[in-house]
Each structure stands twice: as structure tokens, then as C-alpha cells.
Design an enzyme around this catalytic site. Structure first.
Site, mmCIF file in Angstrom:
data_model
loop_
_atom_site.group_PDB
_atom_site.id
_atom_site.type_symbol
_atom_site.label_atom_id
_atom_site.label_comp_id
_atom_site.label_asym_id
_atom_site.label_seq_id
_atom_site.Cartn_x
_atom_site.Cartn_y
_atom_site.Cartn_z
ATOM 1 N N CYS A 12 2.253 28.724 13.189
ATOM 2 C CA CYS A 12 2.146 28.790 11.791
ATOM 3 C C CYS A 12 2.124 27.478 11.143
ATOM 4 C CB CYS A 12 3.233 29.443 11.031
ATOM 5 S SG CYS A 12 4.862 28.801 11.540
ATOM 6 N N THR A 13 2.927 26.283 11.785
ATOM 7 C CA THR A 13 2.698 24.850 11.229
ATOM 8 C C THR A 13 1.192 24.506 11.693
ATOM 9 O OG1 THR A 13 5.134 24.714 11.760
ATOM 10 C CG2 THR A 13 3.558 22.590 11.644
#
Length: 458
Positions: A211-212
Site C-alpha cells: 500500500c505504501t
């Protein structure tokens, strides 16, 4: 006379170790010129890696009296290598590291013969590695170390009392550096810990949340991993990424640049891209020189017995001041790579199904629902169902044929075993010896015999 004095001056320091006895020499050490000459003429050393540490190793070994050296490396020289890999010049960029390193050392050290191998270590036959007396590792990859460790330990054989046969031991000297830190270690399979015995010494590779990477990258490494792990699969579908393919690495670098510009993140370079994707450890020339010197000395001590070898792990830290320490780690007797495993004697006619049944019936194993693996090949898998169906035809085939009709070899079996009245997952190494094969003593019946006095490893 002048020529003789020159030769004596070159070997003066080496002669102090090889031509006289001392309090720390090994039990098989016999000082004299014959020992020095035998090392020059007969001992073969393989240097794995021709990077920063590998260049130093080649130079140090050549200056330590070794005349028959081989070096293997799959990489080509890049501009970023020139600050620490001292054997290379600007005009060498793009050339194979192994070939240039061998050429430069032979030019500077008279009498040494270095054979370069520009290839992947996995592409060499196992017999290639067996031709060397000792293997010196100058690698920056954990995966490559594990591969060479597995190859060297694969030559190891044990007697019926689980003692290693000395003629099958392939010693290794491993060096590694990271900035101002480094290590040198001696690996004598079956005697000292192998690489797998102490794999916990190496920190796990840093992994970033997807997600980062996809939504909020904060540094250059995030941009590179986004291109590597996400963008590559979006664009290329099922095509596998090969970190050793320059075109693939260039593509990831270009995409990482675009990603970094989009989020205003500086610092993406081609060398950093290689480091992040291939988990390459940064190196400093002085650290390489120190660790290489330790590795070369240990190599000389192993082949000559001129002094006791390192016991067995040296750490160096030059970040703040200077600190060195030697730690003697213990070998894992149940290691699935260097351990003896469990000795099994079988008829050549025993099928894979019968072999699996034997594992379940034997009181020392009690292994049910066993999957069997030989080297990289799965002979039978209990699950998932699609793999079980794929390997099911092997059950009716003789294990001897499935293992390539070899006289003896190692297999790994995984299943459920009853331990302390509880069912537990168990992975076990087995040494399979086939009877009625040339070189193997004949037995009366097809039996499964366990000579190991230790417990089956989990």
C-alpha cells in the site's frame, strides 16, 4: 644470483609460515620447501565473485603462493564499480569482471594461472566445483552463498557412525562486507557450522508494504520497488523479471525515475536500483582489503596446516575506532544441509509408494502423508490436489530410477510425524544407498535401516 635473491624476497614472509614449525601448527603440518612447492603446483582454489571482495581475494591468494586459481562471476564491469574494485579501469566498462580480474592479476604476479568463468554459478555442473581443494567466497548475495554452501555440503559423505569422511569434505572460506563492517568465516562441512546452520546471523531483507509503494512512496527505494513489484507485472503480465538481465533492470530504473518525478522524490540512480532489487550490500575498499586478508590467510592455513584455523567466525567493525571479535558457533547436528541425516539402504526395485509406506511404518520415523523431494525435483507431493495428481504416476516407479539411477544420494521427506504423542509437521533428510549397485555392498533383504542415534528434526 640476483634472480634467486628476488625469488627469495618474494616468498620471504610466506616461508616464515611454511618452512618452520611452531606452537600453533596443525597435527598434519610438515614444514619445508616441498610443502610450499606442492601448494603452488597442486592446490586448486576457486574464487566465487570478482567484485570488490573478489578482486582483493584474487590478489591476496596469488601473492600467498597459490598458483592455480579459478574465478567465476556473471557480471560485467560498470562505472560505479571503479571506486573500490581496483583491478578494473575505465576502458574495461562493459567487459566481464572475471576475465578482466584474472588478466590483471596475472599481469602483476608472475607464475600464477587464473582461469576465468563468465557465467552464473548455477550453470556449472557439480563436478566443476568438486575439482577444487577449497572454495573462497567473495559474494554480496545470501542466495548465492546458500547455493554454493549446498553444493559443497552435497559432496560430504558420512560413515555408519555419522562421522564425516575426510576425503569428501570441501572446505570453504566466506567473506562479506557491509560498509565499515565485515566478517570472515571458515566452513568445514560436517565439522564446523555451515551457512545454513547460522542463517539467522543475517538480518531479514527489508520489505515494504504494497500500500505504501502504490499510494504514498516516501523515498527512492519505494519508487524502485513500485516499478519492480507492481509496475512490471502490470505491463509485462506473466513475464518473469530477471534481475540479472540488463534490459530488465534498465526498464525498472526508467519507471522508478518517472515515479520519483511524479512525487518529487530525489535520489533514484541506476546503482541504487540494482542495490534495492538485488539486495546488494554497499562496500568500502578498505573493509574489503581487511576481510580479504583474513580469508586468504585462513585459506593458506587450511591447505597447509601451518597454524590453527579460525574458530570459526570473525567479525570486524571499523565504523567508530576498530573492533574485531572471533566467535565459535556450534554446528547444528540436525542441519538439513550439512547434517548426516538418516541412512537408508534400499533395493533398486523398491517403488516410490513402497518407500513412502516404509517411512510410515518405521518406528524411528513414523512419517505419514510424506512428500518426497530429490534435489530440486519433487518426486511426490501430497498437496495441493493438482500437484498430487501430477506426481501420482511416480508412485509405481522404482525410486532408483526416479533418482537418476545413482548409487547413493540425499532426499528430503516432509510429512506428519508422531512426537510426544502429538502429530507435528516434520522435515527430514535421508541418505539413500541402493544395494546391488556397483560399489555398494549387497544385503540379504530389502530393508530400511536407520543408523542415526539422534532425533528426527522438525
Amino acid at each position: 644470483m640476483v634472480l634467486m635473491d628476488a625469488r627469495q624476497s618474494k616468498s620471504r614472509d610466506l616461508d616464515k609460515l611454511l618452512l618452520r614449525s611452531g606452537n600453533l601448527v596443525g597435527p598434519g603440518f610438515f614444514p619445508g620447501t616441498d610443502l610450499r612447492d606442492d601448494i603452488r603446483e597442486y592446490v586448486r582454489v576457486l574464487v566465487v565473485g570478482a567484485g570488490g571482495l573478489g578482486c582483493e581475494l584474487l590478489k591476496d591468494l596469488a601473492l600467498s603462493g597459490f598458483r592455480n586459481l579459478d574465478v567465476i562471476d556473471m557480471d560485467r564491469i560498470e562505472v560505479t564499480n571503479l571506486n573500490r574494485q581496483f583491478l578494473f579501469r575505465l576502458e574495461d566498462v562493459g567487459k566481464p569482471k572475471a576475465e578482466v580480474a584474472a588478466k590483471r592479476v596475472m599481469e602483476r604476479v608472475s607464475g600464477v594461472e587464473i582461469k576465468p568463468h563468465f557465467s552464473r554459478i548455477e550453470d556449472k555442473e557439480l563436478d566443476f566445483y568438486n575439482d577444487f581443494n577449497i572454495i573462497a567466497l567473495g559474494l554480496d548475495s545470501i542466495e548465492a552463498r546458500r547455493y554454493i554452501n549446498g553444493v559443497a555440503c552435497g559432496f560430504l559423505e558420512y560413515d555408519e557412525d555419522d562421522n564425516p569422511r575426510s576425503e569428501t569434505i570441501k572446505p570453504m572460506v566466506d567473506g562479506g562486507t557491509e560498509g565499515f563492517k565485515g566478517h570472515a568465516r571458515v566452513i568445514v562441512p560436517g565439522v564446523t557450522p555451515c551457512f545454513e546452520c547460522t542463517i539467522w546471523l543475517f538480518p531479514p531483507q527489508v520489505k515494504f508494504p504494497l500500500c505504501t509503494l502504490a499510494e504514498t512512496p516516501r523515498n527512492a527505494a519505494h519508487c524502485i520497488e513500485y516499478a519492480h513489484l507492481i509496475k512490471w507485472h502490470e505491463v509485462h503480465g506473466g513475464k518473469s523479471f530477471d534481475p540479472d538481465e540488463p534490459e530488465h533492470m534498465k526498464w525498472v530504473y526508467d519507471e522508478a525515475i518517472k515515479r520519483a518525478e511524479l512525487f518529487g522524490i530525489p535520489g533514484v540512480t541506476y546503482s541504487l536500483t540494482q542495490g534495492v532489487v538485488k539486495n546488494i550490500i554497499p562496500a568500502i575498499a578498505s573493509t574489503n582489503a581487511i576481510i580479504s586478508a583474513a580469508c586468504a590467510l585462513e585459506t593458506l592455513k587450511i591447505v597447509s596446516g601451518c597454524s590453527k584455523t579460525l574458530a570459526n567466525y570473525l567479525t570486524y567493525n571499523g565504523g567508530e575506532g576498530l573492533h574485531t571479535k572471533v566467535t565459535e558457533f556450534e554446528r547444528d547436528k540436525e542441519c538439513l544441509v550439512c547434517g548426516p541425516g538418516i541412512l537408508i539402504e534400499l533395493d533398486t526395485s523398491i517403488t516410490l509408494q513402497k518407500f513412502i509406506d516404509m517411512l510410515e511404518e518405521h518406528p524411528k520415523l513414523l512419517l505419514s502423508k510424506a512428500s518426497v523431494k530429490h534435489g530440486k525435483d519433487s518426486l511426490y507431493m501430497q498437496a495441493p490436489p493438482v500437484l498430487e495428481e501430477m506426481h501420482r504416476p511416480n508412485l509405481s516407479k522404482p525410486l532408483y530410477d526416479l533418482m537418476g539411477r545413482v548409487e547413493k544420494d540425499t532426499v528430503h521427506v516432509f510429512g506428519t510425524a508422531l512426537k510426544n504423542e502429538e502429530k507435528q509437521s516434520s522435515l527430514t533428510k535421508l541418505r539413500v544407498v541402493f544395494k546391488e549397485v556397483d560399489g555398494v555392498a549387497d544385503m540379504d533383504t530389502a530393508t530400511l535401516r536407520v543408523n542415526s542415534k539422534r532425533k528426527t528434526p522438525l
